[in-house]
Design an enzyme around this catalytic site. Structure first.
Site, PDB file in Angstrom:
ATOM      1  N   CYS A  67      16.944  32.699   6.437  1.00 16.18           N
ATOM      2  CA  CYS A  67      17.059  34.089   5.982  1.00 16.18           C
ATOM      3  C   CYS A  67      16.256  35.024   6.873  1.00 16.18           C
ATOM      4  O   CYS A  67      16.650  36.171   7.099  1.00 16.18           O
ATOM      5  CB  CYS A  67      16.573  34.214   4.538  1.00 16.18           C
ATOM      6  SG  CYS A  67      17.590  33.318   3.353  1.00 16.18           S
ATOM      7  N   GLU A 104      14.671  36.017  -3.623  1.00 14.89           N
ATOM      8  CA  GLU A 104      14.641  36.119  -2.158  1.00 14.89           C
ATOM      9  C   GLU A 104      16.033  35.730  -1.702  1.00 14.89           C
ATOM     10  O   GLU A 104      16.419  34.567  -1.762  1.00 14.89           O
ATOM     11  CB  GLU A 104      13.567  35.198  -1.580  1.00 14.89           C
ATOM     12  CG  GLU A 104      13.251  35.494  -0.117  1.00 14.89           C
ATOM     13  CD  GLU A 104      14.027  34.614   0.841  1.00 14.89           C
ATOM     14  OE1 GLU A 104      15.070  35.098   1.362  1.00 14.89           O
ATOM     15  OE2 GLU A 104      13.618  33.476   1.077  1.00 14.89           O
TER      16      GLU A 104
END
Length: 461
Positions: free
Chosen positions: A268, A234
């Site tokens: 993020c 990720e």
């Protein structure tokens, strides 16, 4: 980078730690392998009991661990307490659902007979020690969303946390031990990033998960590929936040502020690129800029603070370079845009208009409270702008037109589409991205199965 707790609100180094030597690292790898041999045979009920206990302990420790996170990486303490509470809820969710998510699956009788067998079953078995390379921005949540499903699946965890959050990293090992997990089930490895390659190459480590930067992801993926080991990555995100004419503009602008500056903008999945239909661009932008400018920037330990400091001096410098590059190329700061005087690594909430494809901030992730504005002529233009990014983590769409919703869901290149709300993670929903945002999924049933040996058991007629 030294392993140290440095308060980003004033730059003061509070504590430094010696990295583990090779002898200690070897001891811990041996312990992980030995523990896995017996832990893998425990029942779901036994694992759930320990994970429920960990959740209870985390609730009891909430105020203390929240303060630790705030002092180490600067998030407002109110948000830190919310992060701790979210982790406890996720632990309970996996404790209650893991057995169902990993239940044996039986193929259709007709398919079994067609294979020449009498019966068959698909079983999920744990892989072994899994290395988790985790970031500082959500120092508790990022780890727990790996650890809870991994432990419930029967794996054991090896945590290489970011070097600026060692207190939080050590707390996590202690938490699982206090909850009754056998020694070696979850270990924190106080090592620098240079040790990751060696650890991943060790045959006792069966897989790895990484949340972090694109360069870090490339390095881990390259080593794992060479060693033929499973990875979940990720990485970065530059999520679009699309506003169409039918949207509730007041609500869209209010949520946009939170979506951009949550965790001091260091997320993020924070909305970063605000793509607004030309018919409502001015009205939305006026509301959004007013909301950003009204935020209170200050000491993250104060309850009233909305935005604290960035986690590191380098992080602030990187953000400044993106903003300065954009302004030199013609972008305009509608608010913010310059670092304040005084100690600490603060940067004000900033909104940039007039951003073009040639600017670095269009292509790179702005990891801090900086928003970029784009004007879209129509839905087609909005989709094109949204997809004009190397990243594809999540996305946000504001419209009350169902036909537009269907189009965005079909065409946006992202691992998630959140309609009339901001992106958030929840243990029931799969989380991850496409393109340079990585691969694989965390959370939900998809996440718990990522580190399982999916085994076909077949019996002849």
């Amino acid at each position: 980078m030294p392993i140290a707790t440095v308060n980003p609100a004033n730059g003061e180094t509070l504590e430094t730690y010696e990295a583990m030597d090779e002898e200690e690292l070897e001891r811990r790898l041996q312990l992980a392998e030995a523990t896995f041999r017996t832990y893998r045979t425990t029942t779901f009920a036994e694992r759930a009991r320990m994970l429920h206990r960990a959740a209870d302990l985390l609730d009891e420790d909430q105020r203390d661990i929240a303060r630790t996170m705030t002092v180490e990486m600067g998030k407002p303490v109110v948000q830190a307490r919310a992060e701790a509470a979210k982790c406890a809820r996720a632990m309970r969710w996996y404790a209650e659902h893991a057995q169902e998510l990993l239940a044996d699956q039986e193929p259709a009788d007709a398919d079994v007979k067609d294979s020449g067998g009498s019966r068959a079953v698909v079983r999920y078995r744990p892989l072994g020690p899994v290395l988790a390379v985790m970031p500082w921005n959500f120092p508790l949540w990022q780890v727990v969303r790996f650890a809870a499903p991994a432990l419930m699946a029967g794996n054991v965890g090896l945590l290489k946390h970011a070097s600026n959050v060692p207190r939080t990293a050590l707390y996590l090992e202690e938490l699982f031990h206090r909850a009754g997990f056998p020694e070696g089930c979850f270990q924190t490895l106080l090592v620098g990033s240079g040790a990751v390659d060696e650890i991943l190459r060790d045959e006792r480590v069966k897989a790895a998960t990484l949340t972090g930067s694109e360069p870090a992801g490339r390095a881990v993926a390259a080593t794992a590929g060479e060693m033929i080991k499973k990875t979940v990555l990720e990485l970065g995100g530059s999520d679009p936040y699309v506003v169409m004419p039918s949207a509730d503009l007041d609500r869209a602008a209010e949520v946009a502020v939170t979506a951009r500056v949550q965790n001091n903008g260091q997320s993020c999945i924070a909305a970063k690129r605000f793509i607004v239909h030309t018919d409502v661009y001015d009205a939305f932008t006026e509301r959004f800029v007013a909301g950003m400018a009204a935020l209170k920037v200050g000491d993250p330990l104060e309850e009233e603070t909305d935005v604290g400091p960035l986690a590191s001096e380098q992080g602030r410098s990187d953000l400044e370079e993106l903003v300065d590059d954009a302004r030199r190329s013609g972008a305009r700061a509608l608010c913010g845009g310059a670092r304040p005087e005084g100690p600490g690594w603060y940067y004000p909430p900033t909104v940039l208009a007039g951003v073009t494809r040639e600017m670095r901030i269009h292509r790179e992730e702005a990891f801090g409270p900086v928003a970029t504005m784009y004007r879209a002529a129509d839905l087609d233009a909005a989709v094109l702008i949204a997809n004009d990014s190397p990243f594809g983590l999540s996305s946000n769409v504001w419209t009350r037109d169902e036909a537009e919703v269907d189009r965005f869901v079909r065409d946006l290149e992202a691992g998630g589409v959140f309609v009339n709300g901001m992106t958030a993670s929840h243990p029931a929903f799969p989380f991850g991205g496409v393109k340079r945002s990585g691969y694989g999924r965390e959370l939900s049933g998809h996440g718990i199965r990522e580190f399982c040996n999916i085994t076909t058991v077949w019996h002849g007629a």
